[in-house]
Motif scaffolding. Structure first.
Motif, mmCIF file in Angstrom:
data_model
loop_
_atom_site.group_PDB
_atom_site.id
_atom_site.type_symbol
_atom_site.label_atom_id
_atom_site.label_comp_id
_atom_site.label_asym_id
_atom_site.label_seq_id
_atom_site.Cartn_x
_atom_site.Cartn_y
_atom_site.Cartn_z
ATOM 1 N N THR A 1 0.842 -1.194 0.000
ATOM 2 C CA THR A 1 0.000 0.000 0.000
ATOM 3 C C THR A 1 0.880 1.247 0.000
ATOM 4 N N LYS A 2 0.249 2.422 -0.065
ATOM 5 C CA LYS A 2 1.038 3.649 -0.239
ATOM 6 C C LYS A 2 0.500 4.771 0.640
ATOM 7 N N ILE A 3 1.435 5.552 1.173
ATOM 8 C CA ILE A 3 1.070 6.716 1.991
ATOM 9 C C ILE A 3 0.795 7.890 1.051
ATOM 10 N N PRO A 4 -0.379 8.521 1.182
ATOM 11 C CA PRO A 4 -0.682 9.664 0.300
ATOM 12 C C PRO A 4 0.030 10.942 0.749
ATOM 13 N N GLY A 5 0.071 11.926 -0.147
ATOM 14 C CA GLY A 5 0.774 13.176 0.114
ATOM 15 C C GLY A 5 0.293 13.918 1.348
ATOM 16 N N ARG A 6 -0.999 13.842 1.627
ATOM 17 C CA ARG A 6 -1.518 14.622 2.767
ATOM 18 C C ARG A 6 -1.057 14.063 4.108
ATOM 19 N N PHE A 7 -0.417 12.883 4.096
ATOM 20 C CA PHE A 7 0.061 12.262 5.341
ATOM 21 C C PHE A 7 1.582 12.189 5.421
ATOM 22 N N VAL B 1 4.265 -4.443 2.448
ATOM 23 C CA VAL B 1 5.053 -3.453 1.715
ATOM 24 C C VAL B 1 4.363 -2.095 1.823
ATOM 25 N N ALA B 2 5.108 -1.060 2.196
ATOM 26 C CA ALA B 2 4.523 0.289 2.222
ATOM 27 C C ALA B 2 5.440 1.234 1.463
ATOM 28 N N LEU B 3 4.811 2.073 0.634
ATOM 29 C CA LEU B 3 5.558 3.010 -0.215
ATOM 30 C C LEU B 3 5.066 4.436 0.036
ATOM 31 N N ILE B 4 5.896 5.408 -0.282
ATOM 32 C CA ILE B 4 5.444 6.806 -0.348
ATOM 33 C C ILE B 4 4.899 6.982 -1.758
ATOM 34 N N HIS B 5 3.634 7.395 -1.888
ATOM 35 C CA HIS B 5 2.963 7.348 -3.199
ATOM 36 C C HIS B 5 3.604 8.312 -4.219
ATOM 37 N N TRP B 6 3.731 9.592 -3.834
ATOM 38 C CA TRP B 6 4.385 10.596 -4.681
ATOM 39 C C TRP B 6 5.272 11.454 -3.785
ATOM 40 N N PRO B 7 6.396 11.951 -4.275
ATOM 41 C CA PRO B 7 7.277 12.739 -3.404
ATOM 42 C C PRO B 7 6.756 14.143 -3.102
ATOM 43 N N ASN B 8 5.963 14.729 -3.978
ATOM 44 C CA ASN B 8 5.438 16.095 -3.770
ATOM 45 C C ASN B 8 6.551 17.045 -3.318
ATOM 46 N N LEU C 1 5.732 -2.919 12.096
ATOM 47 C CA LEU C 1 4.422 -2.625 11.503
ATOM 48 C C LEU C 1 4.445 -2.877 9.987
ATOM 49 N N VAL C 2 5.615 -2.687 9.377
ATOM 50 C CA VAL C 2 5.771 -2.880 7.927
ATOM 51 C C VAL C 2 6.994 -3.759 7.687
ATOM 52 N N ARG C 3 6.906 -4.640 6.713
ATOM 53 C CA ARG C 3 8.057 -5.521 6.437
ATOM 54 C C ARG C 3 9.010 -4.887 5.428
ATOM 55 N N THR C 4 8.491 -4.506 4.274
ATOM 56 C CA THR C 4 9.340 -3.929 3.223
ATOM 57 C C THR C 4 8.956 -2.467 3.023
ATOM 58 N N ILE C 5 9.948 -1.593 2.929
ATOM 59 C CA ILE C 5 9.636 -0.173 2.722
ATOM 60 C C ILE C 5 10.252 0.309 1.411
ATOM 61 N N GLY C 6 9.488 1.144 0.728
ATOM 62 C CA GLY C 6 9.949 1.631 -0.561
ATOM 63 C C GLY C 6 9.262 2.942 -0.908
ATOM 64 N N VAL C 7 9.404 3.334 -2.139
ATOM 65 C CA VAL C 7 8.861 4.613 -2.588
ATOM 66 C C VAL C 7 8.215 4.442 -3.970
ATOM 67 N N SER C 8 7.586 5.505 -4.421
ATOM 68 C CA SER C 8 6.987 5.471 -5.754
ATOM 69 C C SER C 8 7.160 6.856 -6.377
ATOM 70 N N ASN C 9 7.447 6.877 -7.635
ATOM 71 C CA ASN C 9 7.591 8.136 -8.376
ATOM 72 C C ASN C 9 8.735 9.000 -7.840
ATOM 73 N N PHE C 10 9.783 8.365 -7.324
ATOM 74 C CA PHE C 10 10.940 9.124 -6.842
ATOM 75 C C PHE C 10 11.962 9.262 -7.963
ATOM 76 N N THR C 11 12.543 10.469 -8.056
ATOM 77 C CA THR C 11 13.642 10.684 -8.995
ATOM 78 C C THR C 11 14.950 10.338 -8.286
ATOM 79 N N GLU C 12 16.044 10.437 -9.043
ATOM 80 C CA GLU C 12 17.357 10.152 -8.455
ATOM 81 C C GLU C 12 17.626 11.095 -7.268
ATOM 82 N N GLU C 13 17.216 12.358 -7.441
ATOM 83 C CA GLU C 13 17.439 13.345 -6.376
ATOM 84 C C GLU C 13 16.641 13.013 -5.105
ATOM 85 N N HIS C 14 15.392 12.621 -5.287
ATOM 86 C CA HIS C 14 14.579 12.258 -4.116
ATOM 87 C C HIS C 14 15.155 11.037 -3.412
ATOM 88 N N LEU C 15 15.624 10.086 -4.203
ATOM 89 C CA LEU C 15 16.223 8.881 -3.605
ATOM 90 C C LEU C 15 17.463 9.261 -2.797
#
Ligand SMILES: NC(=O)c1ccc[n+]([C@@H]2O[C@H](COP(=O)([O-])OP(=O)(O)OC[C@H]3O[C@@H](n4cnc5c(N)ncnc54)[C@H](OP(=O)(O)O)[C@@H]3O)[C@@H](O)[C@H]2O)c1
Length: 280
Positions: free
Chosen positions: A76-82, A106-113, A134-148
């Motif tokens: 699942t993914k954490i939305p920008g407002r959170f 698995v939990a991801l950050i949905h967009w970096p905003n 609380l979460v096993r695998t953590i990751g991101v979504s829509n991240f650029t090289e700079e955000h990473l």
């Protein structure tokens, strides 16, 4: 020629299948039925998000399918407002409750905003949530090289995966190289290209005829061979099965290159450039 193994091994020691299942916009009883059919057909990774408003349905499909809990990974993914630290932790707890799961696989950050600048807080919260179990695998979504680079610098923890827009019209060559260097799994959203699906393109149609498969299978096989884990969505059981059935043939290097050559600088489906497109 690449011979992909049947599983992706993530940097945190967990595994992922070659193909996952996208659940947006499946909702309600029909949505549950589509997800149950996907699980019965063999999918073992379900991709959802708070903003898809279907986490309850995902949890229900998991239970109704009868597939053993430990065989399936739900992302699942954490939305920008959170993004603010405490809100991010709350978002994860709420997701776990809606999914009916003790632990989120698995939990991801949905967009970096990036204009709001809070994504590093969301990442710190994910790192904490992983330590607490609380979460096993953590990751991101829509991240650029700079955000990473920023989240790795600030926490010393590298996301296990980054889920990006990736399809033949937008093959993300540069980000795939970045991921390779950092040991990050590349996941693909809109892997078929939706309304821009290149099914009529010669590179795809010819390979489909050669291997006696469908154009959709060629595109998904292309993902597998370039090291991308596609998350096709289909509400249609026959297509669900077709989309998972991509290990019985192999594209030649020339066929892979011909599909990659469909890529364009402006090949994004709706202008979802993570430096400027923001979602709350
Ligand atoms: N992280 C993000 O920001 C983000 C953004 C967008 C999407 N996503 C995730 O990525 C998943 C997939 O993306 P998507 O739904 O945009 O795109 P997609 O999976 O590339 O395309 C889905 C569309 O293709 C059709 N389709 C599926 N299999 C087919 C086949 N074999 N032949 C012909 N048509 C086929 C589906 O129709 P039917 O359902 O009618 O079969 C549906 O209309 C989403 O469900 C979501 O989980 C993430």
């Amino acid at each position: 020629m690449t011979t992909p193994s049947s599983t992706h091994h993530l940097s945190d020691g967990t595994d992922a299948p070659l193909v996952g299942f996208g659940t947006y916009p499946l909702r309600g009883e029909e949505g549950i039925a589509a997800m149950v059919s996907a699980l019965e057909g063999g999918y073992r990774w379900l991709d959802t998000a708070v903003n898809y408003e279907n986490e309850v349905e995902v949890g229900e499909a998991l239970r109704r399918s009868g597939v053993p809990r430990e065989e399936v990974r739900v992302a699942t993914k954490i939305p920008g407002r959170f993004h603010a630290h405490d809100l991010a932790l709350q978002s994860l707890r709420d997701s776990a409750q809606r999914l009916g799961l003790e632990q989120i696989d698995v939990a991801l950050i949905h967009w970096p905003n990036p204009s709001r600048g809070l994504y590093p807080q969301a990442w710190a919260a994910l790192v904490e949530a992983q330590r607490e179990g609380l979460v096993r695998t953590i990751g991101v979504s829509n991240f650029t090289e700079e955000h990473l680079a920023r989240v790795v610098d600030e926490t010393g923890v590298t996301p296990a995966l980054n889920q990006l827009e990736l399809h033949p019209r937008f093959p993300q060559e540069r980000m795939r190289a970045v991921h390779e260097r950092l040991g990050i799994l590349t996941q693909a959203w809109s892997p078929l290209g939706k309304r821009e699906a290149p099914f009529e393109e010669e590179a795809v149609a010819r390979a489909a005829a050669t291997h006696d498969v469908t154009p959709g299978q060629v595109v998904l096989r292309w993902h597998v061979q370039i090291g991308s884990m596609p998350l096709p969505k289909s509400a249609t059981p026959s297509r669900q099965r077709e989309n998972l059935d991509v290990t019985g043939f192999e594209l030649t290097d020339d066929e892979v290159a011909a599909v990659s050559a469909l890529g364009r600088q402006d090949g994004r489906l709706f202008g979802g450039d993570p430096d400027t497109h923001e979602e709350m």
